[in-house]
Design a protein around this motif. Structure first.
Motif, PDB file in Angstrom:
ATOM      1  N   MET A 134      17.554  -4.443 -11.308  1.00  0.00           N
ATOM      2  CA  MET A 134      16.913  -5.791 -11.678  1.00  0.00           C
ATOM      3  C   MET A 134      15.981  -5.703 -12.810  1.00  0.00           C
ATOM      4  O   MET A 134      15.902  -6.371 -13.968  1.00  0.00           O
ATOM      5  N   PRO A 176       3.440   0.660  -9.307  1.00  0.00           N
ATOM      6  CA  PRO A 176       3.756   0.832  -7.969  1.00  0.00           C
ATOM      7  C   PRO A 176       2.868  -0.124  -6.953  1.00  0.00           C
ATOM      8  O   PRO A 176       1.735   0.268  -7.024  1.00  0.00           O
ATOM      9  N   THR A 188       0.805  -1.284   0.072  1.00  0.00           N
ATOM     10  CA  THR A 188       0.166  -0.028  -0.017  1.00  0.00           C
ATOM     11  C   THR A 188       0.913   1.341  -0.011  1.00  0.00           C
ATOM     12  O   THR A 188       0.385   2.428  -0.453  1.00  0.00           O
TER      13      THR A 188
HETATM   14  N1  NPW Z   1       6.355   0.427   1.009  1.00  0.00           N
HETATM   15  C1  NPW Z   1       6.054  -0.132  -0.037  1.00  0.00           C
HETATM   16  O1  NPW Z   1       4.745  -0.522  -0.348  1.00  0.00           O
HETATM   17  C2  NPW Z   1       6.983  -0.432  -1.198  1.00  0.00           C
HETATM   18  C3  NPW Z   1       6.686  -1.412  -2.182  1.00  0.00           C
HETATM   19  N2  NPW Z   1       7.253  -1.640  -3.390  1.00  0.00           N
HETATM   20  C4  NPW Z   1       6.818  -2.684  -4.211  1.00  0.00           C
HETATM   21  O2  NPW Z   1       7.218  -3.988  -4.091  1.00  0.00           O
HETATM   22  C5  NPW Z   1       7.143  -4.596  -5.269  1.00  0.00           C
HETATM   23  C6  NPW Z   1       8.424  -5.240  -5.697  1.00  0.00           C
HETATM   24  O3  NPW Z   1       9.383  -4.263  -5.976  1.00  0.00           O
HETATM   25  P1  NPW Z   1      11.085  -4.856  -5.898  1.00  0.00           P
HETATM   26  O4  NPW Z   1      11.713  -3.487  -6.332  1.00  0.00           O
HETATM   27  O5  NPW Z   1      11.229  -5.265  -4.501  1.00  0.00           O
HETATM   28  O6  NPW Z   1      10.926  -6.033  -6.944  1.00  0.00           O
HETATM   29  P2  NPW Z   1      12.140  -6.409  -7.824  1.00  0.00           P
HETATM   30  O7  NPW Z   1      12.422  -5.420  -8.824  1.00  0.00           O
HETATM   31  O8  NPW Z   1      12.127  -7.900  -8.163  1.00  0.00           O
HETATM   32  O9  NPW Z   1      13.427  -6.454  -7.125  1.00  0.00           O
HETATM   33  C7  NPW Z   1      13.655  -7.479  -5.977  1.00  0.00           C
HETATM   34  C8  NPW Z   1      15.179  -7.737  -5.717  1.00  0.00           C
HETATM   35  O10 NPW Z   1      15.841  -7.433  -6.855  1.00  0.00           O
HETATM   36  C9  NPW Z   1      17.377  -7.033  -6.267  1.00  0.00           C
HETATM   37  N3  NPW Z   1      17.846  -5.530  -6.558  1.00  0.00           N
HETATM   38  C10 NPW Z   1      16.908  -4.380  -6.357  1.00  0.00           C
HETATM   39  N4  NPW Z   1      17.630  -3.338  -6.899  1.00  0.00           N
HETATM   40  C11 NPW Z   1      18.883  -3.886  -7.020  1.00  0.00           C
HETATM   41  C12 NPW Z   1      20.190  -3.084  -7.168  1.00  0.00           C
HETATM   42  N5  NPW Z   1      20.138  -1.956  -7.601  1.00  0.00           N
HETATM   43  N6  NPW Z   1      21.216  -3.986  -7.454  1.00  0.00           N
HETATM   44  C13 NPW Z   1      21.177  -5.202  -7.290  1.00  0.00           C
HETATM   45  N7  NPW Z   1      20.049  -5.916  -6.946  1.00  0.00           N
HETATM   46  C14 NPW Z   1      19.121  -5.309  -6.852  1.00  0.00           C
HETATM   47  C15 NPW Z   1      17.040  -7.267  -4.813  1.00  0.00           C
HETATM   48  O11 NPW Z   1      17.645  -8.456  -4.642  1.00  0.00           O
HETATM   49  P3  NPW Z   1      18.642  -8.959  -3.184  1.00  0.00           P
HETATM   50  O12 NPW Z   1      19.462  -8.119  -2.932  1.00  0.00           O
HETATM   51  O13 NPW Z   1      17.225  -9.238  -2.428  1.00  0.00           O
HETATM   52  O14 NPW Z   1      19.140 -10.200  -3.959  1.00  0.00           O
HETATM   53  C16 NPW Z   1      15.714  -7.077  -4.541  1.00  0.00           C
HETATM   54  O15 NPW Z   1      15.156  -7.826  -3.350  1.00  0.00           O
HETATM   55  C17 NPW Z   1       6.688  -3.377  -6.283  1.00  0.00           C
HETATM   56  O16 NPW Z   1       5.413  -3.696  -6.447  1.00  0.00           O
HETATM   57  C18 NPW Z   1       7.059  -2.198  -5.832  1.00  0.00           C
HETATM   58  O17 NPW Z   1       6.395  -1.067  -6.143  1.00  0.00           O
HETATM   59  C19 NPW Z   1       8.542  -0.899  -3.366  1.00  0.00           C
HETATM   60  O18 NPW Z   1       8.160   0.105  -4.238  1.00  0.00           O
HETATM   61  C20 NPW Z   1       9.165  -0.336  -2.126  1.00  0.00           C
HETATM   62  C21 NPW Z   1       8.182   0.363  -1.276  1.00  0.00           C
END
Ligand code: NPW
Ligand code: ATP
Length: 407
Positions: free
Chosen positions: A268, A212, A146
């Protein structure tokens, strides 16, 4: 009781919009007349400048700074009859060069782009009515997430949109409403005719941000797909983020070639999209080339690759936004970016070619949104350090905006 409240709130919105539509029609007529006058003046100006421009154009042709312009570049401004104007005026050579940033960029180049962002911001005057400065729709928000749609929607308001709508699931709606009375929340995404429920609102929206907090439930993704298709038919600028990008990496043709779309992948998301489109892993020694190639493969729509430096490309140019942010990487920063981009994309789109010096308005908007997100991050980090959260950044959006664009 909450359902009754939501129904009442929707009825009130409905009434308001009926009145507003009438007023908008009158306002549109007035603006058309105004545009016609402006156009006439610009044509005269164009004729005066014709002699100077031909000399400068000849000189510029010897500088191989950027690939040829897309044939349909002018379509961004078609609604507003600016194509006649761009045909008359010469290409803005100086800014063209300052935008060709894939090799070097100077402080002066950056200042030029900031100036273009400033140009597209509508002035605050007593002559405008509620809604004119932006009605933005955010499609996202489910049982798990949310915060994300809230951050995007509230940021849109803080940047200067007049109305911010969230289209989310029933579960998420009450929660999002409780975060903020400023948001208009539609609990429709998991209803049986969800696409139609959102489509009803599309004529009143200036841009939509899809993804989002959407989650990856198959049914919700199918609904998002339908909303993208309906928005494309209406020519609405679409910003695709988060789980919306997951959908695009599964079905790129859904958005491929729609140049009113902006994709905002994080690390990612970028890798997923790149591999889906180019059938190769990302070349970590050539970030600029990768973002350029992804944009081209998607049909020259705007791609914002977020990271330590944000890289922005429309397949012709690559802009780099390395405005100072901070080392704090709390979740939600990308949501601020997509929400602010919703507003700036609309402003840049309607501003017309003379305000963006003939440049792709979505590049200008993306540069503005990245700078603003980073400035908000910087300011919040100064105050809170490691405890800084996305909400702290939201509180900084107003002062960050003033500092960057209104001083
Ligand atoms: N408060 C809320 O409601 C929020 C809700 N949100 C919502 O969450 C949902 C899923 O979004 P998401 O970004 O977690 O999913 P996704 O793209 O699969 O990434 C997953 C994995 O990718 C990796 N990773 C990421 N960046 C990286 C990097 N720079 N460099 C390297 N690795 C990187 C990293 O993997 P790890 O480090 O865990 O191995 C991470 O765990 C989506 O609907 C979004 O809007 C968010 O907006 C936050 C606030
Ligand atoms: N390494 C970094 N250094 C500085 N700023 C960064 C860095 N990474 C990201 N940012 C800033 O944070 C913004 C959001 O990027 P991020 O990669 O956090 O997006 P995201 O993962 O989609 O966010 P969200 O948590 O909302 O899903 C970028 O536009 C940039 O301004």
């Amino acid at each position: 009781m909450m359902e009754k409240f939501l129904q009442q709130s929707m009825d009130t919105d409905e009434k308001f919009y009926r009145f507003e539509e009438q007023r908008l029609k009158i306002e549109d007529k007035r603006r058309e007349a105004e545009h016609a006058r402006e156009l006439q003046m610009l044509q005269m100006l164009g004729q005066m400048l014709a002699g100077i421009s031909s000399t400068v154009s000849q000189r510029s042709q010897s500088i191989p700074t950027s690939p040829p312009r897309r044939a349909n570049h002018r379509s961004y401004a078609d609604n507003f009859n600016y194509n006649a104007m761009t045909a008359t005026l010469s290409p803005p050579i100086v800014i063209e060069r300052s935008f060709s940033l894939h090799r070097t960029h100077t402080l002066k180049d950056m200042e030029n782009i900031f100036q273009l962002v400033r140009n597209v911001i509508p002035p605050l005057t007593g002559k405008r009515h509620k809604g004119q400065d932006g009605r933005i729709g955010i499609v996202g928000g489910c049982r798990e997430y949310t915060g994300a749609p809230y951050f995007a929607a509230i940021t849109a308001l803080k940047v200067g949109a007049d109305l911010s709508h969230v289209f989310c699931t029933k579960d998420a709606a009450t929660v999002i409403k409780s975060y903020s009375p400023e948001l208009i929340v539609h609990p429709v995404l998991d209803s049986p005719n969800a696409i139609h429920e959102v489509e009803k609102w599309l004529p009143r929206l200036h841009s939509v941000v899809i993804g989002p907090g959407l989650g990856r439930d198959e049914v919700l993704l199918e609904t998002a797909k339908g909303i993208i298709e309906k928005s494309k038919v209406k020519g609405i600028p679409i910003i695709i983020d988060a789980d919306g990008l997951w959908l695009i990496s599964q079905q790129p043709s859904l958005i491929q070639g729609y140049q009113r779309a902006i994709l905002t992948p994080n690390y990612m998301e970028f890798s997923r999209l790149y591999e889906a489109m180019l059938r190769d892993p990302v070349d970590s020694s050539d970030h600029h080339g990768c973002v350029l190639r992804l944009s081209q493969a998607m049909g020259n729509l705007t791609v914002v690759q977020k990271g330590e430096r944000d890289l922005i490309s429309d397949g012709e140019k690559v802009l780099v936004c390395s405005h100072e942010g901070s080392s704090r990487r709390c979740g939600g920063q990308g949501d601020l970016l997509s929400g602010s981009l919703g507003v700036l994309a609309h402003w840049a789109f309607v501003a017309g070619a003379e305000k963006t010096n003939g440049q792709n308005p979505f590049l200008v908007a993306a540069f503005g949104a990245c700078s603003l997100t980073r400035q908000s991050n910087h300011q919040a980090f100064q105050k809170f350090g490691r405890s800084m959260t996305a909400s702290d950044m939201v509180s900084e959006v107003g002062t960050a905006f003033n500092k960057l664009f209104e001083t």
